[in-house]
Design a protein around this motif. Structure first.
Motif: not given
Length: 256
Positions: A210-215, A237-244
């Protein structure tokens, strides 16, 4: 007619002198190489950003234990028996990932062991996966993962784990026939493990990886250690990246 004289064998003294010069030169080369590696491994080491680290340390749902070989992040309550051994990127201290991985520990009950690679470089750490899984004996299923160079090392240890997670990284060894569950998390703005590099190395992984690219995520977005030379400019936003990251791990990690 007389026979010409045979060439004289090198004198023993000359042979010994040549041997001393050769061994001396090799010894000097080894000293230079070892010294260069030691200097490189200690210069420019990236530590944790104080703010995010302090916030994670203050979270009552997170227990942090430094065992020397690694930092164990445990949920204060609600452990699921799932675990992740996480290997840091080159010259990034283990503490630089505590804040990033705290959400999956606190919210989803996953135990995380962040390794402390020798010389701050995963390639120089020959310890087996069991060195780190033994730090959390209550965990029954383990994934191994890593960021950047740490992910490359994780690929080498993956056959001893139940799953593999790549954080802005890719494999240099062939796992395509391993049958391992694989999750690859990457960032659209990564200037080091670029989207193209991740795509080019896709063939080393299983067909159902599975490949997930975080925008908006950059290379350094997968930790909390500040900007990194050569990286792209993050817009997420760093918090959004951590959440993903936490959300993806929670849905992927094998259950007991």
């Amino acid at each position: 007619m007389t026979d010409s004289a045979a060439p004289a064998a090198p004198a023993p003294r000359r042979r010994r002198r040549w041997l001393r010069w050769t061994l001396g030169g090799l010894g000097a080369l080894v000293v230079v190489l070892v010294g260069g590696i030691l200097i490189y491994s200690q210069v420019g080491v990236m530590g944790a950003e104080p703010g995010p680290l302090a916030s994670a340390e203050a979270d009552p749902g997170l227990t942090i234990t430094d065992d020397g070989a690694g930092i164990v992040l445990s949920p204060t309550a609600g452990a699921t028996g799932q675990g992740l051994v996480f290997i840091p990127g080159a010259k990034v201290q283990a503490e630089g990932y505590i804040a990033t991985l705290a959400d999956v520990v606190v919210d989803d009950g996953v135990t995380v062991v962040i390794t402390k690679p020798w010389l701050n470089l995963a390639f120089f750490d020959p310890r087996p996966l069991s060195t780190f899984t033994d730090l959390a004996p209550d965990v029954s299923t383990w994934a191994v993962g890593g960021h950047s160079l740490g992910g490359v090392r994780a690929c080498q240890l993956a056959t001893d784990a139940d799953a593999l997670v790549l954080f802005a990284s890719y494999c240099a060894n062939d796992l395509s026939a391993s049958g391992l569950p694989v999750l690859s998390l990457s960032g659209s703005e990564d200037g080091l493990s670029t989207p193209q590099k991740i795509a080019d190395a896709k063939g080393e992984l299983t067909a159902d990886a599975a490949f997930v690219e975080i925008p908006g995520a950059s290379h350094a977005s997968f930790g909390a250690y500040g900007p990194q030379p050569g990286d792209g400019t993050p817009t997420a936003d760093p918090a959004e990246v951590d959440r993903v990251i936490a959300e993806q791990l929670a849905g992927f990690l094998p259950r007991p």
